[in-house]
Design a protein around this motif. Structure first.
Motif, PDB file in Angstrom:
ATOM      1  N   SER A 185       0.859  -1.180   0.000  1.00  0.00           N
ATOM      2  CA  SER A 185       0.000   0.000   0.000  1.00  0.00           C
ATOM      3  C   SER A 185       0.894   1.227   0.000  1.00  0.00           C
ATOM      4  CB  SER A 185      -0.898  -0.011   1.241  1.00  0.00           C
ATOM      5  OG  SER A 185      -1.527   1.238   1.413  1.00  0.00           O
ATOM      6  N   SER A 186       0.633   2.160  -0.912  1.00  0.00           N
ATOM      7  CA  SER A 186       1.497   3.338  -1.004  1.00  0.00           C
ATOM      8  C   SER A 186       0.710   4.498  -1.601  1.00  0.00           C
ATOM      9  CB  SER A 186       2.721   3.047  -1.868  1.00  0.00           C
ATOM     10  OG  SER A 186       3.530   4.197  -2.010  1.00  0.00           O
ATOM     11  N   HIS A 187       1.121   5.722  -1.209  1.00  0.00           N
ATOM     12  CA  HIS A 187       0.547   6.912  -1.846  1.00  0.00           C
ATOM     13  C   HIS A 187       1.500   7.491  -2.870  1.00  0.00           C
ATOM     14  CE1 HIS A 187       3.169   8.634   1.243  1.00  0.00           C
ATOM     15  NE2 HIS A 187       3.184   9.724   0.520  1.00  0.00           N
ATOM     16  N   LEU A 188       2.706   6.887  -2.999  1.00  0.00           N
ATOM     17  CA  LEU A 188       3.689   7.359  -3.974  1.00  0.00           C
ATOM     18  C   LEU A 188       3.472   6.600  -5.282  1.00  0.00           C
ATOM     19  CD1 LEU A 188       6.868   7.531  -1.697  1.00  0.00           C
ATOM     20  CD2 LEU A 188       5.362   9.405  -2.383  1.00  0.00           C
ATOM     21  N   LEU A 189       2.766   7.215  -6.197  1.00  0.00           N
ATOM     22  CA  LEU A 189       2.411   6.528  -7.438  1.00  0.00           C
ATOM     23  C   LEU A 189       3.638   6.189  -8.262  1.00  0.00           C
ATOM     24  CD1 LEU A 189      -0.803   8.464  -8.497  1.00  0.00           C
ATOM     25  CD2 LEU A 189      -0.570   6.473  -7.024  1.00  0.00           C
ATOM     26  N   SER A 190       4.661   7.045  -8.237  1.00  0.00           N
ATOM     27  CA  SER A 190       5.882   6.758  -8.997  1.00  0.00           C
ATOM     28  C   SER A 190       6.559   5.506  -8.470  1.00  0.00           C
ATOM     29  CB  SER A 190       6.837   7.954  -8.918  1.00  0.00           C
ATOM     30  OG  SER A 190       7.182   8.233  -7.572  1.00  0.00           O
ATOM     31  N   GLU A 191       6.513   5.308  -7.162  1.00  0.00           N
ATOM     32  CA  GLU A 191       7.107   4.133  -6.537  1.00  0.00           C
ATOM     33  C   GLU A 191       6.380   2.867  -6.966  1.00  0.00           C
ATOM     34  OE1 GLU A 191       8.574   4.171  -2.194  1.00  0.00           O
ATOM     35  OE2 GLU A 191       6.554   3.343  -2.104  1.00  0.00           O
ATOM     36  N   VAL A 192       5.056   2.908  -6.934  1.00  0.00           N
ATOM     37  CA  VAL A 192       4.256   1.759  -7.345  1.00  0.00           C
ATOM     38  C   VAL A 192       4.466   1.464  -8.823  1.00  0.00           C
ATOM     39  CG1 VAL A 192       1.895   0.919  -7.621  1.00  0.00           C
ATOM     40  CG2 VAL A 192       2.543   2.135  -5.545  1.00  0.00           C
ATOM     41  N   GLU A 193       4.527   2.514  -9.635  1.00  0.00           N
ATOM     42  CA  GLU A 193       4.681   2.341 -11.075  1.00  0.00           C
ATOM     43  C   GLU A 193       5.998   1.658 -11.409  1.00  0.00           C
ATOM     44  OE1 GLU A 193       3.673   4.918 -15.022  1.00  0.00           O
ATOM     45  OE2 GLU A 193       4.445   6.001 -13.292  1.00  0.00           O
ATOM     46  N   GLU A 194       7.050   1.992 -10.668  1.00  0.00           N
ATOM     47  CA  GLU A 194       8.367   1.415 -10.946  1.00  0.00           C
ATOM     48  C   GLU A 194       8.493  -0.004 -10.442  1.00  0.00           C
ATOM     49  OE1 GLU A 194      13.101   2.374 -10.078  1.00  0.00           O
ATOM     50  OE2 GLU A 194      11.574   3.895  -9.706  1.00  0.00           O
ATOM     51  N   LEU A 195       7.845  -0.314  -9.307  1.00  0.00           N
ATOM     52  CA  LEU A 195       8.090  -1.582  -8.634  1.00  0.00           C
ATOM     53  C   LEU A 195       7.055  -2.655  -8.928  1.00  0.00           C
ATOM     54  CD1 LEU A 195       9.767  -3.174  -6.531  1.00  0.00           C
ATOM     55  CD2 LEU A 195       8.334  -2.137  -4.750  1.00  0.00           C
ATOM     56  N   CYS A 196       5.783  -2.267  -9.045  1.00  0.00           N
ATOM     57  CA  CYS A 196       4.707  -3.256  -9.008  1.00  0.00           C
ATOM     58  C   CYS A 196       4.386  -3.839 -10.381  1.00  0.00           C
ATOM     59  CB  CYS A 196       3.453  -2.636  -8.404  1.00  0.00           C
ATOM     60  SG  CYS A 196       3.684  -2.153  -6.676  1.00  0.00           S
ATOM     61  N   ASN A 197       3.998  -5.116 -10.368  1.00  0.00           N
ATOM     62  CA  ASN A 197       3.531  -5.787 -11.583  1.00  0.00           C
ATOM     63  C   ASN A 197       2.047  -5.536 -11.815  1.00  0.00           C
ATOM     64  OD1 ASN A 197       5.255  -8.275  -9.932  1.00  0.00           O
ATOM     65  ND2 ASN A 197       6.145  -7.322 -11.739  1.00  0.00           N
ATOM     66  N   THR A 198       1.299  -5.534 -10.719  1.00  0.00           N
ATOM     67  CA  THR A 198      -0.148  -5.337 -10.790  1.00  0.00           C
ATOM     68  C   THR A 198      -0.548  -4.210  -9.848  1.00  0.00           C
ATOM     69  OG1 THR A 198      -0.647  -6.916  -9.025  1.00  0.00           O
ATOM     70  CG2 THR A 198      -0.489  -7.783 -11.272  1.00  0.00           C
ATOM     71  N   VAL A 199      -1.755  -3.716 -10.038  1.00  0.00           N
ATOM     72  CA  VAL A 199      -2.252  -2.645  -9.182  1.00  0.00           C
ATOM     73  C   VAL A 199      -3.743  -2.847  -8.957  1.00  0.00           C
ATOM     74  CG1 VAL A 199      -2.683  -1.085 -11.121  1.00  0.00           C
ATOM     75  CG2 VAL A 199      -2.363  -0.132  -8.844  1.00  0.00           C
ATOM     76  N   THR A 200      -4.167  -2.580  -7.738  1.00  0.00           N
ATOM     77  CA  THR A 200      -5.587  -2.568  -7.391  1.00  0.00           C
ATOM     78  C   THR A 200      -5.918  -1.186  -6.855  1.00  0.00           C
ATOM     79  OG1 THR A 200      -5.659  -4.931  -6.870  1.00  0.00           O
ATOM     80  CG2 THR A 200      -7.391  -3.558  -5.927  1.00  0.00           C
ATOM     81  N   ILE A 201      -6.849  -0.506  -7.493  1.00  0.00           N
ATOM     82  CA  ILE A 201      -7.260   0.832  -7.084  1.00  0.00           C
ATOM     83  C   ILE A 201      -8.625   0.723  -6.421  1.00  0.00           C
ATOM     84  CG2 ILE A 201      -7.797   3.174  -7.868  1.00  0.00           C
ATOM     85  CD1 ILE A 201      -5.969   2.664 -10.275  1.00  0.00           C
ATOM     86  N   ILE A 202      -8.750   1.272  -5.199  1.00  0.00           N
ATOM     87  CA  ILE A 202     -10.022   1.180  -4.483  1.00  0.00           C
ATOM     88  C   ILE A 202     -10.551   2.569  -4.169  1.00  0.00           C
ATOM     89  CG2 ILE A 202      -9.308  -1.016  -3.490  1.00  0.00           C
ATOM     90  CD1 ILE A 202      -9.083   0.395  -0.781  1.00  0.00           C
ATOM     91  N   ARG A 203     -11.854   2.618  -4.001  1.00  0.00           N
ATOM     92  CA  ARG A 203     -12.539   3.855  -3.646  1.00  0.00           C
ATOM     93  C   ARG A 203     -13.759   3.501  -2.814  1.00  0.00           C
ATOM     94  NH1 ARG A 203     -13.784   9.126  -6.383  1.00  0.00           N
ATOM     95  NH2 ARG A 203     -15.808   9.791  -5.561  1.00  0.00           N
ATOM     96  N   ALA A 204     -13.873   4.141  -1.651  1.00  0.00           N
ATOM     97  CA  ALA A 204     -15.017   3.937  -0.765  1.00  0.00           C
ATOM     98  C   ALA A 204     -15.279   2.451  -0.504  1.00  0.00           C
ATOM     99  CB  ALA A 204     -16.263   4.597  -1.355  1.00  0.00           C
ATOM    100  N   GLY A 205     -14.186   1.705  -0.284  1.00  0.00           N
ATOM    101  CA  GLY A 205     -14.326   0.307   0.071  1.00  0.00           C
ATOM    102  C   GLY A 205     -14.597  -0.639  -1.072  1.00  0.00           C
TER     103      GLY A 205
END
Length: 306
Positions: A185-205
């Motif tokens: 879990s991170s708020h640094l989008l650049s960090e996630v973009e560089e490191l992660c293979n997949t992403v899950t974006i959530i809003r209001a649960g």
């Protein structure tokens, strides 16, 4: 490693999670994104067995994280965004205690000393004298030194300088390459973009977007920057959006993926001198998902009022 389907959690009348889906596979580094209050921390607490869920399915390694907490925790390591240590212990003693709680002998854990060196941690200082970043390093060293199947990080680079944040990303990538799963879990989008293979974006649960980052990018427009020798009416080309032209002949715009052949043909006919085509950034994907949801909420609200 992680299989969450239709997860629900209520705190009184407040719905924290409302049908959330999340999955993480072996060897995968998964980004978990959403603003404050979206439900990320509640989800992580349920995954760790700290909270019971009210509906849906939660499985870690095929087990229930609340009912089978002891066996599940043997196979995972967790690092929160704000680490609290025993103030009277040194950093090295804190690491050794965390390893012994796992049944590991620190002296027989070769990764311990290597990681202390990589994170440039002074293990002789008392924890009460540590900065936030050094407390974070202690937890990261203990987590990476243990050979677990799953690593769960909640804002793991909070307090780390850019060099140490880079070292964290290297360590996470190495563990994933050896077969561990990583949820971050991170708020640094650049960090996630560089490191992660997949992403899950959530809003209001709720999960609003999930998948491999490269696949998600295909759902959004490409960004085009070009230099033309003279004026050209690209706005007439189907699929071109957000066109901006400067007096010097530079143009920037976004284009639908399926309209790219027509756009490149129009640019070639105009005598393009310089051309750059880039996929959308994770930040653009993230913001677009929230704009789409806001638009849907506005339409729904107007229908209800009508």
């Amino acid at each position: 490693m992680i299989d969450v389907r239709g997860l629900r959690k209520n705190f009184g009348r407040f719905t924290a999670l409302d049908g959330l889906d999340l999955s993480v596979e072996t060897g995968e580094i998964a980004g978990f994104l959403g603003p404050n209050g979206a439900g990320k921390s509640t989800t992580i607490r349920i995954l760790l067995g700290m909270l019971r869920h009210d509906g849906g399915q939660v499985r870690l390694f095929g087990a229930d994280p609340h009912r089978d907490a002891v066996s599940v925790h043997r196979r995972l390591a967790y690092v929160p965004g704000d680490v609290t240590l025993w103030p009277q212990l040194s950093g090295g003693e804190s690491i050794d205690l965390l390893l012994r709680l796992r049944g590991l002998d620190p002296a027989a854990t070769p990764a311990r000393d290597e990681l202390i060196e990589r994170f440039e941690l002074d293990p002789t200082k008392k924890a009460r004298s540590y900065s936030k970043g050094n407390r974070q390093k202690v937890a990261l060293v203990a987590a990476f030194a243990a050979d677990t199947d799953l690593l769960v990080f909640d804002e793991p680079t909070s307090g780390l300088d850019p060099l140490m944040a880079r070292e964290f990303m290297r360590c996470a990538a190495e563990r994933a390459a050896r077969g561990a799963a990583v949820l971050m879990s991170s708020h640094l989008l650049s960090e996630v973009e560089e490191l992660c293979n997949t992403v899950t974006i959530i809003r209001a649960g709720k999960t609003v977007q999930a998948g491999r980052l490269e696949d998600l990018r295909h759902l959004r427009r490409l960004r085009v920057t070009a230099t033309l020798p003279g004026p050209s009416d690209l706005s007439a080309v189907p699929g071109v959006h957000d066109l901006d032209t400067t007096a010097s002949g530079d143009v920037t715009f976004t284009v639908d993926d399926d309209a790219l052949p027509a756009v490149t043909a129009a640019l070639s006919a105009a005598g393009v001198a310089r051309l750059a085509i880039e996929p959308p950034s994770l930040e653009e994907l993230f913001l677009q998902n929230y704009r789409d949801q806001d638009d849907q909420d506005a339409v729904r609200g107007s229908r209800e009022r009508a």
